[in-house]
Design a protein around this motif. Structure first.
Motif, PDB file in Angstrom:
ATOM      1  N   LEU A 154       8.490   1.356  -8.182  1.00 30.82           N
ATOM      2  CA  LEU A 154       7.373   0.476  -7.864  1.00 30.82           C
ATOM      3  C   LEU A 154       7.108  -0.451  -9.036  1.00 30.82           C
ATOM      4  O   LEU A 154       7.441  -0.121 -10.180  1.00 30.82           O
ATOM      5  N   LEU A 155       6.510  -1.602  -8.743  1.00 35.68           N
ATOM      6  CA  LEU A 155       6.119  -2.540  -9.797  1.00 35.68           C
ATOM      7  C   LEU A 155       4.763  -2.107 -10.331  1.00 35.68           C
ATOM      8  O   LEU A 155       3.760  -2.187  -9.632  1.00 35.68           O
ATOM      9  N   GLY A 156       4.728  -1.664 -11.588  1.00 31.57           N
ATOM     10  CA  GLY A 156       3.519  -1.059 -12.124  1.00 31.57           C
ATOM     11  C   GLY A 156       2.516  -2.005 -12.729  1.00 31.57           C
ATOM     12  O   GLY A 156       1.351  -1.628 -12.909  1.00 31.57           O
ATOM     13  N   ASP A 157       2.919  -3.231 -13.059  1.00 26.66           N
ATOM     14  CA  ASP A 157       1.943  -4.134 -13.685  1.00 26.66           C
ATOM     15  C   ASP A 157       2.141  -5.589 -13.262  1.00 26.66           C
ATOM     16  O   ASP A 157       1.865  -6.504 -14.026  1.00 26.66           O
ATOM     17  N   THR A 158       2.582  -5.784 -12.032  1.00 27.84           N
ATOM     18  CA  THR A 158       2.714  -7.136 -11.491  1.00 27.84           C
ATOM     19  C   THR A 158       1.548  -7.376 -10.532  1.00 27.84           C
ATOM     20  O   THR A 158       1.575  -6.933  -9.379  1.00 27.84           O
ATOM     21  N   GLY A 159       0.515  -8.015 -11.034  1.00 28.19           N
ATOM     22  CA  GLY A 159      -0.690  -8.213 -10.233  1.00 28.19           C
ATOM     23  C   GLY A 159      -1.856  -8.609 -11.117  1.00 28.19           C
ATOM     24  O   GLY A 159      -1.679  -9.325 -12.103  1.00 28.19           O
ATOM     25  N   VAL A 160      -3.044  -8.110 -10.777  1.00 29.39           N
ATOM     26  CA  VAL A 160      -4.249  -8.490 -11.521  1.00 29.39           C
ATOM     27  C   VAL A 160      -5.233  -7.323 -11.516  1.00 29.39           C
ATOM     28  O   VAL A 160      -5.285  -6.538 -10.561  1.00 29.39           O
ATOM     29  N   GLU A 161      -6.000  -7.207 -12.588  1.00 23.88           N
ATOM     30  CA  GLU A 161      -7.088  -6.240 -12.637  1.00 23.88           C
ATOM     31  C   GLU A 161      -8.407  -6.986 -12.482  1.00 23.88           C
ATOM     32  O   GLU A 161      -8.709  -7.909 -13.244  1.00 23.88           O
ATOM     33  N   GLU A 162      -9.186  -6.597 -11.477  1.00 22.36           N
ATOM     34  CA  GLU A 162     -10.480  -7.225 -11.208  1.00 22.36           C
ATOM     35  C   GLU A 162     -11.555  -6.165 -11.127  1.00 22.36           C
ATOM     36  O   GLU A 162     -11.462  -5.239 -10.327  1.00 22.36           O
ATOM     37  N   ASN A 163     -12.567  -6.301 -12.000  1.00 19.39           N
ATOM     38  CA  ASN A 163     -13.693  -5.369 -12.011  1.00 19.39           C
ATOM     39  C   ASN A 163     -13.235  -3.913 -12.125  1.00 19.39           C
ATOM     40  O   ASN A 163     -13.759  -3.020 -11.467  1.00 19.39           O
ATOM     41  N   GLY A 164     -12.240  -3.699 -12.976  1.00 19.41           N
ATOM     42  CA  GLY A 164     -11.750  -2.355 -13.218  1.00 19.41           C
ATOM     43  C   GLY A 164     -10.844  -1.804 -12.135  1.00 19.41           C
ATOM     44  O   GLY A 164     -10.446  -0.629 -12.186  1.00 19.41           O
TER      45      GLY A 164
END
Length: 223
Positions: A86-96
């Motif tokens: 799986l892709l573990g850090d391709t994305g965004v963190e929003e409000n935790g």
């Protein structure tokens, strides 16, 4: 049979490289085997794998390397086979809250070569000849150290290990229909930065032993 053994760095497979080279001088025990260094991280690995497979078109590619484990039930030094990436850090963190590209609707979770967000190895049933434990992995660009981030990944993906190149192998090989297997030996637990507690030497020794055993089995069974 043309087999390519690939690793992010040479030192991870140096013992196997030396043994295969010695054997090639005295016998043809290991047949047609080549070694390849992909470089570290998803970008370098994806380009390197694509160029390699388009040019060489091996019968089987074996990725070998060390990894950190989320699952503390897996003993340090043990070698596992990766079934799903799986892709573990391709994305965004929003409000935790961590949202990957599938949550963001940027990519369909079943858009090939993904299946429910996963990059699944369809060749593992016939290539895992050593019956190694088959596990789920996440590939990350940044090695995970933050306890909150570790928990996010565990809650969302339930991975056993993390690496920095595995998803690149699965993606490229699935797209180009090249049989492959990914071997990872556990050098440390994710988040542990005190390297005196790591088992790097043991992990590399075990990894290379399993690697050579697998190659011998593949040659014996597939010629």
């Amino acid at each position: 049979m043309k087999i390519i053994i690939t690793a992010a760095t040479h030192f991870e497979v140096a013992p196997a490289y030396q043994q295969v080279n010695i054997a090639s001088i005295t016998s043809k025990k290991y047949g047609n085997i080549n070694f390849h260094v992909s470089g570290v991280g998803m970008l370098a690995a994806a380009f390197s794998f694509t160029r390699l497979l388009m040019k060489e078109r091996p019968d089987i590619i074996i990725q070998a390397g060390i990894a950190g484990a989320f699952d503390t039930n897996i003993s340090l030094g043990n070698t596992v086979a990766v079934k799903e990436e799986l892709l573990g850090d391709t994305g965004v963190e929003e409000n935790g809250i961590w949202k990957d590209i599938f949550d963001l609707k940027l990519v369909n979770s079943d858009a090939a070569p993904f299946e429910q967000k996963k990059l699944i190895n369809p060749y593992l049933n016939r290539l895992n000849l050593l019956n190694l434990m088959e596990i789920r992995s996440v590939t990350v660009n940044e090695i995970t150290t933050n306890p909150l981030r570790i928990q996010q990944l565990k809650n969302k993906y339930d991975p056993c290990i993390e690496s920095m190149e595995g998803a690149s192998l699965h993606y490229v090989c699935n797209e180009l229909s090249v049989p492959y297997i990914q071997l990872r030996s556990i050098s440390n637990y994710v988040g542990e930065r005190d390297k005196s507690k790591w088992k790097m030497k043991e992990a590399i020794i075990n990894l290379n032993q399993m690697l050579l055993q697998l190659v011998e089995r593949l040659i014996s069974e597939h010629g």
